[in-house]
Design a protein around this motif. Structure first.
Motif, short mmCIF file in Angstrom:
data_model
loop_
_atom_site.label_atom_id
_atom_site.label_comp_id
_atom_site.label_asym_id
_atom_site.label_seq_id
_atom_site.Cartn_x
_atom_site.Cartn_y
_atom_site.Cartn_z
N VAL A 35 54.82 -22.55 -19.84
CA VAL A 35 55.94 -21.80 -20.43
C VAL A 35 55.96 -20.37 -19.90
N LEU A 36 54.79 -19.73 -19.86
CA LEU A 36 54.71 -18.33 -19.40
C LEU A 36 54.95 -18.20 -17.90
N TYR A 37 55.02 -19.32 -17.18
CA TYR A 37 55.31 -19.25 -15.75
C TYR A 37 56.66 -18.57 -15.51
N GLY A 38 57.55 -18.68 -16.50
CA GLY A 38 58.85 -18.03 -16.36
C GLY A 38 58.77 -16.52 -16.51
N ARG A 39 57.75 -16.05 -17.24
CA ARG A 39 57.60 -14.60 -17.46
C ARG A 39 56.17 -14.34 -17.90
N PRO A 40 55.26 -14.19 -16.95
CA PRO A 40 53.83 -14.09 -17.26
C PRO A 40 53.44 -12.96 -18.21
N ASP A 41 54.24 -11.89 -18.25
CA ASP A 41 53.88 -10.75 -19.10
C ASP A 41 54.52 -10.81 -20.49
N ALA A 42 55.15 -11.95 -20.82
CA ALA A 42 55.83 -12.06 -22.11
C ALA A 42 54.82 -12.11 -23.25
N SER A 43 55.22 -11.58 -24.40
CA SER A 43 54.36 -11.62 -25.59
C SER A 43 54.37 -13.02 -26.18
N ASP A 44 53.37 -13.31 -27.03
CA ASP A 44 53.34 -14.60 -27.71
C ASP A 44 54.58 -14.80 -28.57
N GLU A 45 55.06 -13.73 -29.15
CA GLU A 45 56.24 -13.83 -30.01
C GLU A 45 57.45 -14.32 -29.22
N LEU A 46 57.66 -13.75 -28.03
CA LEU A 46 58.77 -14.17 -27.18
C LEU A 46 58.59 -15.60 -26.71
N MET A 47 57.34 -15.98 -26.39
CA MET A 47 57.06 -17.34 -25.95
C MET A 47 57.38 -18.34 -27.05
N TYR A 48 56.91 -18.06 -28.28
CA TYR A 48 57.15 -18.96 -29.41
C TYR A 48 58.65 -19.10 -29.68
N GLN A 49 59.40 -18.01 -29.54
CA GLN A 49 60.83 -18.06 -29.79
C GLN A 49 61.52 -18.94 -28.75
N ALA A 50 61.11 -18.80 -27.47
CA ALA A 50 61.69 -19.63 -26.42
C ALA A 50 61.39 -21.10 -26.65
N VAL A 51 60.16 -21.40 -27.05
CA VAL A 51 59.77 -22.78 -27.33
C VAL A 51 60.57 -23.34 -28.50
N ALA A 55 60.56 -27.02 -19.62
CA ALA A 55 61.26 -26.36 -18.51
C ALA A 55 62.38 -25.47 -19.03
N ILE A 56 63.10 -25.94 -20.05
CA ILE A 56 64.17 -25.13 -20.64
C ILE A 56 63.58 -23.88 -21.30
N ALA A 57 62.46 -24.05 -22.03
CA ALA A 57 61.80 -22.90 -22.65
C ALA A 57 61.35 -21.89 -21.59
N ARG A 58 60.86 -22.40 -20.48
CA ARG A 58 60.39 -21.54 -19.39
C ARG A 58 61.53 -20.69 -18.84
N VAL A 59 62.70 -21.30 -18.65
CA VAL A 59 63.86 -20.56 -18.12
C VAL A 59 64.44 -19.63 -19.17
N MET A 60 64.42 -20.07 -20.44
CA MET A 60 64.87 -19.17 -21.51
C MET A 60 64.01 -17.91 -21.55
N LEU A 61 62.71 -18.08 -21.34
CA LEU A 61 61.81 -16.94 -21.37
C LEU A 61 62.03 -16.04 -20.16
N LYS A 62 62.36 -16.63 -19.03
CA LYS A 62 62.60 -15.85 -17.81
C LYS A 62 63.83 -14.96 -17.98
N ASP A 63 64.89 -15.49 -18.61
CA ASP A 63 66.08 -14.71 -18.94
C ASP A 63 66.65 -14.00 -17.71
N ALA A 64 66.83 -14.77 -16.62
CA ALA A 64 67.37 -14.21 -15.37
C ALA A 64 68.89 -14.07 -15.47
N PRO A 65 69.50 -13.14 -14.72
CA PRO A 65 70.95 -12.91 -14.79
C PRO A 65 71.79 -14.03 -14.19
N VAL A 66 71.19 -14.84 -13.31
CA VAL A 66 71.89 -16.00 -12.74
C VAL A 66 71.17 -17.25 -13.22
#
Length: 615
Positions: A455-471, A512-523
Motif C-alpha cells: 500500500v505504501l508503495y504509492g507514497r512511502p512517506d505517508a502516515s499510518d492515518e493516511l494509509m488506513y484511510q486509503a485502505v 492496488a486501488i488503495a495504493r493509487v488513492m494514497l499516491k494521489d497523483a494529478p493524472v
C-alpha cells in the motif's frame, strides 16, 4: 581488525551506472573501478608469498649442504645465525604476509567486490525498457546478474593471482636450478614449453564450452522459474508432465555442455600428469648424474627434486584455476550479451523534472508501431483538458493500452510528441513523469512483501492515518484484518506471496486501488480498474473512486461501458486511430461503433457483430 578491512571497499557505490562495455576486458575493467588499490595489495602479497616459498627451497638445499659439511659440535656456532634468519622468515614474515593477504582477499574483496557489481548491474537493469523485460525470462535475467558478478570477480582475481604467483614462482625456480648448474634448468624449460602448449590447446576450447554452458545454465534456470511463477496455469491445465519435459530439455542441454567440458578436462589432466612425470624423471636423473660427476652438491639434488615435486602439485592447481578462470570468462561473455544492452528509453542529459500545474495532456500526431513500420497507432491526435475525465473505448487491439503505455513512456514514440502542461514528456525525467501519474491496472501484480509495503508503495512517506484511510476507501480493511502468512505475520504485516498469489483477484485489485488513492497523483489512469470486483464491492468503491477523480485528469479504459458512460467525454479507438469522440448521449445518437458496443452490452443484440448491432 576484521571490520576495518570489511569497510575498506564500498559495496553500494552511489555513482549513476552507465551502459556497460560490450567487450570482455573493458567490461571487467568497468566493474573493477574503485577496487584496483586492494587488488594491487593482493598482488603484492601474492608475489611476496611466492618469493618466500621458493626461497625456502634454496634454504632447504643450504641446510642439506651445511649438515653434510659441518660437524655436530661446530654446526650451530658456524650456521646458527642463518638458521635464526630462516626461523624469523618462517615464524614471523610469512605468517604476517599471509595474514594481510587473507584479510584483503576474504574481508575486503570476496564479499564487497561482487556485491558492487550486483548493485551496479541491478541499478542499470531496473531502469531498462519494458521491451527488455518482455523479451527475457525474469529468472534468466536474475541468474545472469548473480553469475556474472561472481564471474567478473573470479576472472580478475584469479588472473592476477595465478599469473602473478606462477611468474614469480617459476622464475625463482629457474634461478635456483640454474644457480646449481645450467643443465639442471633445461628440463624445467622443456616442461614449461609442453605445459604452455597444453594450455594453449585446451583453454580456448574450454572457454567456448563454458560460454555455452553459462547460457544453458541460465536458460535451464529460467525455464524452471517460469514453471514455478505460473504454477496455477500449470495445474489448471494439468500439464505437470509437459513442464517436466520443458525443464528436462533445458537440463539436457546443460548436461551436454557439462559432458563436453569434462571430456576436455580429463584429457587435459592426463596430459599434464604425463609431462609432470617426465619432468620428475628428467630432473632426478640429471641431478644424480651431475652429482656423480661432482658438478653439484647433495643440497642441489634435494632442491631440484623438491622443486619438481612442488611444481607437480602447483601445476595441477594451476590447471584447475585456469579452467575455472576461462569458465568464468565464458560466463562473463554470456552475461555481457544480456547486461551490456542500451536502454531503449533514456532520459536526455540533464533532463528536468516534470511540473504539473493543471494536468492538460496533448497527443500531437503520434505514431508507434513496435518497430514493425506500420499498424498499432498512426498519426493520432488528442487533446485532454485539465481535469477532464475521458473514457477510452474500442475493441481489443484497438491501441488503448498502447496509448496509455506511451503516456507513461514505457516506450518512446516513433513520431509526434506527447505534452503534459506543454512539456514534452520525452524531455523530462521518466521518474518525475510517473510520479505524477497514478494507474490502476486490470492485471494487478503485488510485490512479495507485506500488505503495508504494497500500500505504501504509492507514497512511502505517508502516515499510518493516511494509509488506513486509503485502505478503508478501497474497501480493503475487512480482509486485511484477517490476513495471515506462514510465518505468523498478521494484518498489514502479512506477506502476500509472489505477485500477490495469496490474495484473490478482487483483494489484489482493492490493494492496488488503495495504493493509487494514497499516491494521489494529478493524472489518473484506470485500465479496467474494477474488473475483478463483484458488483457489491464495486458499488461501494465507486463513490470513493469518483471522489478520487475530483480535480484530476482521468483516462479510463473499460470494456464494461456502464462504468465509464458518465465521464466527460468518450473516445472510441479503432485500428490505432480515433474514430469517434463525444459524450455517451452524443455517441449513442451518432449510431456508430460506440452505439453498437453499447447495444450489445445492454442485452438487445447479444450474438450480433458490432456492425449489425449498430444498424
Amino acid at each position: 581488525m576484521f571490520r576495518w578491512f570489511e569497510e575498506r571497499l564500498e559495496p553500494f557505490p552511489s555513482a549513476e551506472p552507465g551502459e556497460p562495455p560490450k567487450t570482455l576486458v573493458a567490461f571487467c575493467l568497468h566493474y573493477t573501478k574503485g577496487v584496483w588499490p586492494w587488488i594491487a595489495v593482493m598482488a603484492v602479497c601474492t608475489s611476496l608469498i611466492a618469493v618466500l616459498e621458493v626461497s625456502m627451497y634454496g634454504f632447504l638445499g643450504g641446510i642439506v649442504d651445511w649438515l653434510s659439511n659441518h660437524s655436530r659440535e661446530t654446526f650451530l656456532a658456524d650456521e646458527g645465525w642463518k638458521l635464526a634468519l630462516i626461523a624469523g622468515v618462517v615464524l614471523v614474515v610469512m605468517p604476517g604476509v599471509v595474514l594481510i593477504d587473507s584479510l584483503v582477499i576474504h574481508q575486503t574483496l570476496l564479499g564487497n567486490y561482487p556485491m558492487r557489481i550486483r548493485w551496479m548491474v541491478h541499478r542499470y537493469l531496473v531502469r531498462q525498457s519494458m521491451t527488455f523485460f518482455q523479451d527475457e525470462f525474469a529468472g534468466r535475467i536474475s541468474t545472469k546478474l548473480m553469475q556474472t558478478s561472481l564471474a567478473v570477480r573470479e576472472t580478475v582475481m584469479k588472473l592476477l593471482d595465478v599469473l602473478n604467483y606462477v611468474i614469480v614462482y617459476f622464475s625463482g625456480s629457474l634461478i635456483i636450478a640454474a644457480a646449481a648448474d645450467w643443465r639442471l634448468m633445461m628440463p624445467f624449460l622443456v616442461w614449461l614449453a609442453a605445459y604452455v602448449s597444453l594450455m594453449w590447446y585446451f583453454i580456448p576450447k574450454l572457454q567456448v564450452v563454458s560460454k555455452k554452458q553459462a547460457d544453458a545454465r541460465s536458460t535451464m534456470t529460467g525455464r524452471i522459474v517460469d514453471s514455478y511463477t505460473n504454477i496455477a496455469t500449470v495445474k489448471l491445465f494439468s500439464h505437470s508432465k509437459r513442464e517436466e519435459s520443458y525443464a528436462r530439455e533445458g537440463m539436457q542441454d546443460f548436461l551436454s555442455t557439462a559432458y563436453t567440458q569434462m571430456r576436455m578436462v580429463t584429457a587435459f589432466h592426463v596430459g599434464l600428469y604425463a609431462i609432470n612425470c617426465v619432468l620428475l624423471f628428467s630432473v632426478s636423473g640429471i641431478a644424480i648424474w651431475l652429482w656423480l660427476g661432482s658438478a653439484i652438491s647433495v643440497g642441489a639434488v634435494a632442491v631440484g627434486i623438491g622443486l619438481v615435486l612442488r611444481l607437480n602439485g602447483m601445476s595441477q592447481w594451476i590447471m584447475w584455476e585456469m579452467s575455472a578462470l576461462f569458465e568464468n570468462i565464458g560466463t562473463v561473455e554470456d552475461g555481457i550479451t544480456s547486461i551490456s544492452l542500451p536502454r531503449l528509453v533514456q532520459d536526455v542529459p540533464n533532463a528536468p523534472d516534470l511540473k504539473v500545474s493543471a494536468g492538460a495532456i496533448t497527443f500531437d500526431s503520434i505514431g508507434f508501431h513496435y518497430g514493425k513500420g506500420a499498424g498499432v497507432i498512426d498519426r493520432l491526435s488528442l487533446d485532454i483538458r485539465p481535469g477532464e475525465k475521458i473514457g477510452l473505448v474500442g475493441r481489443s487491439g484497438a491501441g488503448k493500452s498502447t496509448l496509455v503505455n506511451l503516456l507513461l513512456r514505457f516506450y518512446d514514440l516513433e513520431s509526434g510528441r506527447i505534452l503534459i502542461d506543454g512539456q514534452d514528456i520525452s524531455k523530462v525525467r521518466q521518474d518525475s513523469l510517473r510520479e505524477h501519474i497514478g494507474m490502476i491496472t486490470q492485471d494487478t501484480s503485488l510485490l512479495h512483501r507485506s500488505i503495508r509495503d504494497n500500500v505504501l508503495y504509492g507514497r512511502p512517506d505517508a502516515s499510518d492515518e493516511l494509509m488506513y484511510q486509503a485502505v478503508k476507501n478501497a474497501q480493503a480493511d475487512g480482509f486485511i484484518e484477517l490476513a495471515t502468512d506462514p510465518k505468523g505475520r498478521r494484518g498489514f504485516d502479512a506477506h502476500v506471496g509472489e505477485r500477490g498469489v495469496k490474495l484473490s483477484g478482487g483483494q489484489r485489485q482493492r490493494i492496488a486501488i488503495a495504493r493509487v488513492m494514497l499516491k494521489d497523483a494529478p493524472v489518473l489512469i484506470m485500465d479496467e480498474a474494477t474488473s475483478a470486483l463483484d458488483s457489491e464491492v464495486e458499488a461501494a468503491i465507486q463513490d470513493n473512486l469518483y471522489r478520487l477523480m475530483q480535480g484530476k485528469t482521468v483516462i479510463a479504459i473499460a470494456h464494461r461501458l456502464s462504468t465509464i458512460a458518465a465521464l466527460d467525454r468518450l473516445v472510441v479507438m479503432d485500428k490505432g486511430r480515433i474514430v469517434e469522440s463525444g459524450t455517451h448521449e452524443e455517441l449513442i445518437a451518432a449510431n456508430g461503433i460506440y452505439a453498437g458496443l453499447w447495444a450489445r452490452q445492454s442485452g438487445g443484440f447479444l450474438g450480433l457483430d458490432d456492425q449489425e448491432a449498430a444498424e
